[in-house]
Enzyme design. Structure first.
Site, PDB file in Angstrom:
ATOM      1  N   LYS A 203      -3.608  59.262  86.319  1.00  0.00           N
ATOM      2  CA  LYS A 203      -2.675  59.395  85.066  1.00  0.00           C
ATOM      3  C   LYS A 203      -3.661  60.356  84.194  1.00  0.00           C
ATOM      4  CE  LYS A 203      -1.176  58.469  81.340  1.00  0.00           C
ATOM      5  NZ  LYS A 203      -1.284  59.294  80.428  1.00  0.00           N
ATOM      6  N   GLU A 278     -14.684  53.324  79.686  1.00  0.00           N
ATOM      7  CA  GLU A 278     -15.523  54.233  78.953  1.00  0.00           C
ATOM      8  C   GLU A 278     -14.778  54.384  77.666  1.00  0.00           C
ATOM      9  OE1 GLU A 278     -16.901  56.611  77.096  1.00  0.00           O
ATOM     10  OE2 GLU A 278     -16.447  58.412  78.372  1.00  0.00           O
ATOM     11  N   CYS A 312     -17.058  61.402  73.012  1.00  0.00           N
ATOM     12  CA  CYS A 312     -17.267  59.901  72.712  1.00  0.00           C
ATOM     13  C   CYS A 312     -18.879  59.773  72.374  1.00  0.00           C
ATOM     14  CB  CYS A 312     -16.893  59.277  74.116  1.00  0.00           C
ATOM     15  SG  CYS A 312     -17.317  60.115  75.520  1.00  0.00           S
ATOM     16  N   GLU A 409     -14.758  55.297  64.443  1.00  0.00           N
ATOM     17  CA  GLU A 409     -14.723  56.622  65.429  1.00  0.00           C
ATOM     18  C   GLU A 409     -13.587  57.688  64.829  1.00  0.00           C
ATOM     19  OE1 GLU A 409     -13.315  56.662  69.625  1.00  0.00           O
ATOM     20  OE2 GLU A 409     -15.147  57.775  69.963  1.00  0.00           O
TER      21      GLU A 409
HETATM   22  P1  NDP Z   1      -5.953  56.755  74.144  1.00  0.00           P
HETATM   23  O1  NDP Z   1      -6.845  55.776  74.587  1.00  0.00           O
HETATM   24  O2  NDP Z   1      -4.459  56.245  73.504  1.00  0.00           O
HETATM   25  O3  NDP Z   1      -5.432  58.021  75.661  1.00  0.00           O
HETATM   26  C1  NDP Z   1      -6.438  57.708  76.648  1.00  0.00           C
HETATM   27  C2  NDP Z   1      -5.525  57.754  77.936  1.00  0.00           C
HETATM   28  O4  NDP Z   1      -4.856  56.272  78.039  1.00  0.00           O
HETATM   29  C3  NDP Z   1      -4.322  58.640  77.857  1.00  0.00           C
HETATM   30  O5  NDP Z   1      -4.010  59.111  79.294  1.00  0.00           O
HETATM   31  C4  NDP Z   1      -3.190  57.939  77.295  1.00  0.00           C
HETATM   32  O6  NDP Z   1      -2.075  58.541  77.905  1.00  0.00           O
HETATM   33  C5  NDP Z   1      -3.549  56.648  78.176  1.00  0.00           C
HETATM   34  N1  NDP Z   1      -2.904  55.446  77.405  1.00  0.00           N
HETATM   35  C6  NDP Z   1      -2.159  55.154  76.319  1.00  0.00           C
HETATM   36  N2  NDP Z   1      -1.674  54.266  76.175  1.00  0.00           N
HETATM   37  C7  NDP Z   1      -1.755  53.606  77.454  1.00  0.00           C
HETATM   38  C8  NDP Z   1      -1.469  52.150  77.734  1.00  0.00           C
HETATM   39  N3  NDP Z   1      -0.859  51.197  77.048  1.00  0.00           N
HETATM   40  N4  NDP Z   1      -1.758  51.818  79.036  1.00  0.00           N
HETATM   41  C9  NDP Z   1      -2.557  52.607  79.766  1.00  0.00           C
HETATM   42  N5  NDP Z   1      -2.888  54.030  79.290  1.00  0.00           N
HETATM   43  C10 NDP Z   1      -2.504  54.338  78.342  1.00  0.00           C
HETATM   44  O7  NDP Z   1      -6.306  57.861  73.444  1.00  0.00           O
HETATM   45  P2  NDP Z   1      -5.609  59.060  72.512  1.00  0.00           P
HETATM   46  O8  NDP Z   1      -5.415  60.383  73.488  1.00  0.00           O
HETATM   47  O9  NDP Z   1      -4.184  58.655  71.924  1.00  0.00           O
HETATM   48  O10 NDP Z   1      -6.704  59.435  71.682  1.00  0.00           O
HETATM   49  C11 NDP Z   1      -6.924  58.285  70.347  1.00  0.00           C
HETATM   50  C12 NDP Z   1      -8.237  58.148  69.937  1.00  0.00           C
HETATM   51  O11 NDP Z   1      -8.893  57.593  70.847  1.00  0.00           O
HETATM   52  C13 NDP Z   1      -9.041  59.266  69.447  1.00  0.00           C
HETATM   53  O12 NDP Z   1      -8.819  59.784  68.390  1.00  0.00           O
HETATM   54  C14 NDP Z   1     -10.356  58.897  69.820  1.00  0.00           C
HETATM   55  O13 NDP Z   1     -10.810  58.026  68.849  1.00  0.00           O
HETATM   56  C15 NDP Z   1     -10.207  57.991  71.058  1.00  0.00           C
HETATM   57  N6  NDP Z   1     -10.681  58.856  72.278  1.00  0.00           N
HETATM   58  C16 NDP Z   1     -11.790  58.463  72.985  1.00  0.00           C
HETATM   59  C17 NDP Z   1     -11.973  59.039  74.047  1.00  0.00           C
HETATM   60  C18 NDP Z   1     -13.397  58.686  74.635  1.00  0.00           C
HETATM   61  O14 NDP Z   1     -14.079  59.545  75.474  1.00  0.00           O
HETATM   62  N7  NDP Z   1     -14.064  57.701  74.492  1.00  0.00           N
HETATM   63  C19 NDP Z   1     -11.443  59.904  74.866  1.00  0.00           C
HETATM   64  C20 NDP Z   1     -10.059  60.150  74.090  1.00  0.00           C
HETATM   65  C21 NDP Z   1      -9.678  59.560  72.937  1.00  0.00           C
HETATM   66  P3  NDP Z   1      -1.231  59.516  76.854  1.00  0.00           P
HETATM   67  O15 NDP Z   1      -1.981  60.538  76.323  1.00  0.00           O
HETATM   68  O16 NDP Z   1      -0.179  60.094  77.838  1.00  0.00           O
HETATM   69  O17 NDP Z   1      -0.489  58.580  75.667  1.00  0.00           O
END
Ligand code: NDP
Length: 511
Positions: A203, A278, A312, A409
């Site tokens: 996904k 992660e 991250c 973050e």
């Molecule tokens: P999310 O944690 O919301 O998204 C990461 C993935 O999880 C995406 O594929 C998202 O789908 C999916 N997702 C969202 N909600 C759910 C759920 N309830 N159950 C299962 N999967 C879900 O991150 P965001 O993309 O919204 O980014 C928000 C913040 O997260 C950033 O500002 C940053 O702080 C952090 N982040 C950290 C990362 C890391 O590498 N540690 C990577 C990305 C973000 P969809 O995008 O379709 O909503």
């Protein structure tokens, strides 16, 4: 001194190769059981270039029903053709895929730049790395080995016996991927999962749906059996949530925010599926009084601003010994102002846009908060002109532990500097460890003893000396504390998709 954008009206789509244009022009469907499908409800989303706002493509999105279909296909492939292949045949397919990726490197690179905004040099590195990753895990697949050990006493007393362990695939894995390094974060789950013998449902993030679809195409062309890899673009609250909760998924591996990670854990509780996480970070960078300033200045700028801080591992809590503080800050401002901001496909670009308008607002909100909380903004922090989501890098000094820009973050180009006066390593480590996270960190010093003594005191899954965020295909990566569960990359990345079965065989009664 302030940053300027190279040319806000420069169009990325106009500058990509014909092969990338052709890929963008084709339909972008889900991949379920080897078929390209529009999904049960026929929903779509548009993908945009975050540097210009130009539309790139319309992509089919799946919902809960499509996840159910994809899991069914993955289960059938797991029970059928995929498990019937030997480790060596799986390895051959993975190696073939590595070659196919290398042959399509330019299209992968351009898609990553267009969809995510990252500069071309970073995209090219990640594409090289995903090819290497399939190659590396192909090697690992050939070395999936258990051990032999002594049989339990109560059996051994009565009979000759043999005890050994088998390493077996966990089963069907759900891989939930973020937008910040889309193809790389997908492959660092996918390659070990396939090497271990799992089948998967991926996904991707709704923000970056494209490059994984090219990978899906190559998986088909290289001969992976139908259903081994299923790709369901879609929204997190719907497709992602269903995948985390699905009763027939054995494992979920998630990369993203800590808040969403918690939701994944709750959803996974239904069938107690295995979970790897992660998550976020707020990594410390410690500059000791004997550090080499010429190394430190570009090093800490990259630690924070690489990938516009949407990283991250980003080192965003910077601790500089007071004896070097002013010199480092002055040189850091000069260095940062030399970093070119622009479209990722422009050759001079070092910093691209943020992923979306919403994320830009979030980052600008933190910059305002920093000023409200009386941190000193000594460089940057403005939004830049044009339709792209550009924010110039921000450097704050005079920060302290209670400020939001130090604790939370931000996932953007915001550096929070604190000056310190002690040389007591326990006190310095206490500052570095003053966070709920524990993903990465770095120590800058010319003293070998100081370096290793501090590394031992810092609570994080990855600590670098005189560099930051030194990841590699063979090097385990993951977090302490609220930065996650488990490790990716390296042998430990493979172990995350394997179960251990202990076998004791009673051979014959003792004579
Ligand atoms: P999310 O944690 O919301 O998204 C990461 C993935 O999880 C995406 O594929 C998202 O789908 C999916 N997702 C969202 N909600 C759910 C759920 N309830 N159950 C299962 N999967 C879900 O991150 P965001 O993309 O919204 O980014 C928000 C913040 O997260 C950033 O500002 C940053 O702080 C952090 N982040 C950290 C990362 C890391 O590498 N540690 C990577 C990305 C973000 P969809 O995008 O379709 O909503």
């Amino acid at each position: 001194m302030q940053s300027d954008i190279l040319d806000p009206s420069w169009s990325g789509i106009a500058h990509v190769s014909d092969a990338t244009k052709a890929f963008l022009a084709q339909p972008h469907k889900l991949l379920i059981n080897g078929e390209h499908t529009e999904g049960v409800k026929g929903n779509t989303l548009n993908s945009y270039d975050p540097a210009t706002g130009e539309k790139l493509a319309t992509v089919c999105t799946g919902t809960e029903e499509d996840i159910d279909n994809a899991v069914k296909a993955a289960r059938a492939a797991f029970n059928g053709p995929w498990s019937a292949l030997s480790h060596f045949d799986r390895a051959k397919l993975l190696k073939k895929l590595a070659v196919a990726i290398a042959e399509h490197a330019e299209v992968f690179t351009e898609l990553e730049v267009l969809d995510n905004g990252m500069p071309r040099f970073i995209a090219a590195l990640t594409v090289e790395n995903i090819s290497e990753m399939f190659d590396y895990y192909a090697g690992c697949a050939q070395h999936i080995e258990g051990t032999t050990t002594q049989p339990p006493r109560h059996v051994a007393m009565e009979a000759e016996a043999l005890t050994y362990t088998l390493k077996e695939p966990v089963g069907v894995a759900g891989l939930i991927v973020p937008w910040n390094v889309p193809i790389s974060t997908a492959v660092l789950k996918l390659a070990p999962a396939l090497a271990a013998g799992c089948t998967v449902v991926v996904k991707p993030s709704e923000e970056t749906p494209l490059s994984i679809l090219l990978l899906g195409q190559l998986l088909k062309e290289t001969g992976f059996p139908d259903g081994v890899v299923n790709i369901v673009n879609g929204y997190g609250h719907d497709a992602g949530a269903r995948l985390s909760a699905h009763p027939d998924v054995d494992k979920v591996s998630f990369t993203g925010s800590t808040a969403t990670g918690r939701k994944v854990i709750s959803a996974a509780m239904g069938n107690l599926k295995k979970v790897s996480l992660e998550l976020g970070g707020k990594s410390p960078v410690v500059v000791m009084p004997d550090a080499d300033v010429e190394l430190v200045v570009p090093g800490i700028a990259l630690a924070t601003f690489f990938l516009q801080g949407q990283n991250c591992m980003a080192g965003t809590r910077i601790f500089i010994h007071e004896s070097l503080h002013d010199e480092v800050v002055e040189k850091l401002i000069a260095f940062t102002s030399s970093l070119k901001i622009g479209h990722g496909l422009q050759p001079e670009t070092f910093l691209g846009p943020l992923i979306s308008a919403g994320h830009k607002e979030k980052v600008l909100g933190y910059i305002s908060k920093g000023q409200e909380e009386a941190a000193k903004l000594v460089y940057g922090g403005r939004p830049l002109a044009g339709n792209g989501h550009f924010v110039e890098p921000a450097i704050f000094t005079g920060c302290h532990r209670d400020m939001a820009i130090v604790r939370e973050e931000i996932f953007g180009p915001v550096m929070a500097i604190q000056s310190f006066s002690t040389t007591n390593l326990d006190e310095i480590a206490a500052m570095a460890n003053d966070t709920e996270y524990g993903l990465s960190g770095s120590v800058w010093t010319e003293s070998l003893s100081t370096a290793h003594a501090l590394v031992a005191r810092i609570r994080a899954g990855q600590v670098s000396v005189n560099c930051h965020g030194a990841i590699g295909t063979n090097i385990p990566f993951g977090g302490y504390g609220q930065s996650g569960w488990g490790r990716e990359f390296g042998r430990e990345g493979l172990d995350a998709y394997l179960e251990t079965k202990a076998v004791t065989a009673r051979l014959s009664a003792r004579q």
